[in-house]
Design a protein around this motif. Structure first.
Motif, PDB file in Angstrom:
ATOM      1  N   GLU A   2      31.408  35.820  41.383  1.00  0.00           N
ATOM      2  CA  GLU A   2      32.714  36.348  41.777  1.00  0.00           C
ATOM      3  C   GLU A   2      33.745  36.036  40.703  1.00  0.00           C
ATOM      4  OE1 GLU A   2      34.746  36.223  45.894  1.00  0.00           O
ATOM      5  OE2 GLU A   2      33.169  34.688  45.871  1.00  0.00           O
ATOM      6  N   LYS A   4      37.065  34.995  40.218  1.00  0.00           N
ATOM      7  CA  LYS A   4      38.269  34.467  40.866  1.00  0.00           C
ATOM      8  C   LYS A   4      38.832  33.306  40.068  1.00  0.00           C
ATOM      9  CE  LYS A   4      35.246  32.083  44.119  1.00  0.00           C
ATOM     10  NZ  LYS A   4      34.918  31.770  45.502  1.00  0.00           N
ATOM     11  N   ARG A  69      43.785  39.138  38.891  1.00  0.00           N
ATOM     12  CA  ARG A  69      43.471  38.119  39.879  1.00  0.00           C
ATOM     13  C   ARG A  69      43.324  36.739  39.227  1.00  0.00           C
ATOM     14  NH1 ARG A  69      39.587  40.929  42.588  1.00  0.00           N
ATOM     15  NH2 ARG A  69      37.928  39.979  41.375  1.00  0.00           N
TER      16      ARG A  69
END
Lengths: 238, 238
Positions: A2, A4, A69
């Motif tokens: 992911e 992030k 992000r």
């Protein structure tokens, strides 16, 4: 995987910006997972990121959302995603040793500086900031990818392993002024610096030659990065 | 006078933290308007801020709201409020000259370093960051208050005014390696550094002695503060 915000326990990290990402690709191509590219990225003929990735068979992904992000307050056009890796220090080379470094920008600047002075090995004594944090990578301008670094639980562990190194500890109450220190070229050296606020404790005055950089009493101490830069300038013959 | 977030056009500014505020009071007591103290401040017997202000007849004010308003993300127990002031450079002293400095932390670190090496005069060529910004003051650890600084519209204005100074310009393609530069002690020197990203343009190679600090080609350049620190270490005999 992911994409992030970076955390220390991740098995991967990020290089923000074109320059550090190019350094990553050139120095550690096998560690690159992929390169995120902003839709606003404009190719520069002499260093096109797509071409460079193509040459190394690295995946690219135009993905503004992921970039925003993980680096919301910045204007990054390129972000490298890479797997963390371990290194070993070279026992024939001179080392920089940071004991309990607490500031990521400082650690990155020191990595950049040591690269500039022809060094390639950094020992880090825990507790210490995370060398893979994107803030360190950015301050190092990607130099991190071309050096060896290793964490040690305490200074004795380091010293046992590299007992042939001639150790210089930088302390406000060091025994010798830097300007009077002449390094014997036959052995590699270790330049040891303490934490930004507390420096090295008194136990370090007897592990090698303790050195001070003379300054007026109008300041408490030189900034860590400045002291390290001056020491490297003095010791390194490039 | 309203206590609100600092802006460049204010006639006053702030020192955040005990240490920089003590430096402010000691060096420029007549410029201090008042000192804001947090209700969480705990007096330390050796440097009580109320006692120190009393000695200089400076007003103190316990005012958590004002402190939070101007430094919301920080944990400041003491904030000095002071009127901005002008200085003149001393023409018998050596100078540091920053041409178009763009980073406040760097400017503060350089101010701290020059104080450490016994210098006291800083020329700043515009456009440049604001030396009174609290970020500069903090990075200087309050050293700003004990130096002379002056802005110049361009380098020629500086040079005309201080035509007796021996000028050394730090440039990647300088003519002489720093290690080969021996300064003649009879004249004061000016060490000139360019902007963080762009350095000094080629016109600076002929205004004095152009100097480079040798580094490997594994980095583009040394960090500005590191280069300035090394140069001061080399030139200053303290």
């Amino acid at each position: 995987m992911e994409i992030k915000s970076y955390k220390k326990n991740f098995s991967y990290s990020y290089s923000y910006g074109i320059f550090p990402t190019v350094e990553l690709i050139r120095a550690k191509p096998d560690k690159v997972v992929k390169v995120l590219v902003s839709s606003r990225y404009k190719s520069q003929s002499d260093s096109d990121i797509f071409k460079l990735c193509g040459r190394y068979n690295i995946n690219t992904e135009v993905n503004d959302k992921a970039i925003n992000r993980i680096s919301p307050r910045e204007n990054n056009y390129v972000v490298g995603v890479f797997s963390k890796y371990d290194c070993n220090l070279n026992d024939r080379c001179s080392h920089i040793v940071l004991v309990n470094p607490g500031n990521m920008g400082n650690m990155g600047t020191i990595i950049r500086t040591l690269t500039g002075f022809g060094l390639s090995d950094l020992a880090i004594v825990s507790p210490a900031v995370d060398v893979f944090d994107p803030k360190v990578i950015r301050a190092s301008m990607g130099s991190l990818f071309s050096i060896n670094f290793k964490y040690f639980e305490n200074f004795d562990n380091y010293k046992e392993k590299f007992h042939n190194h001639r150790i210089y500890t930088f302390m406000l109450d060091g025994a010798k002024s830097l300007k009077d220190v002449k390094h014997n070229d036959y052995k590699p050296f270790s330049l040891v610096f303490g934490n930004e606020s507390t420096g090295l404790d008194s136990s370090f005055s007897s592990v090698g030659t303790s050195v001070f950089i003379k300054h007026t009493n109008r300041i408490d101490s030189l900034n860590l990065t400045i002291a390290a830069g001056i020491a490297m300038y003095h010791f390194c013959k490039i």
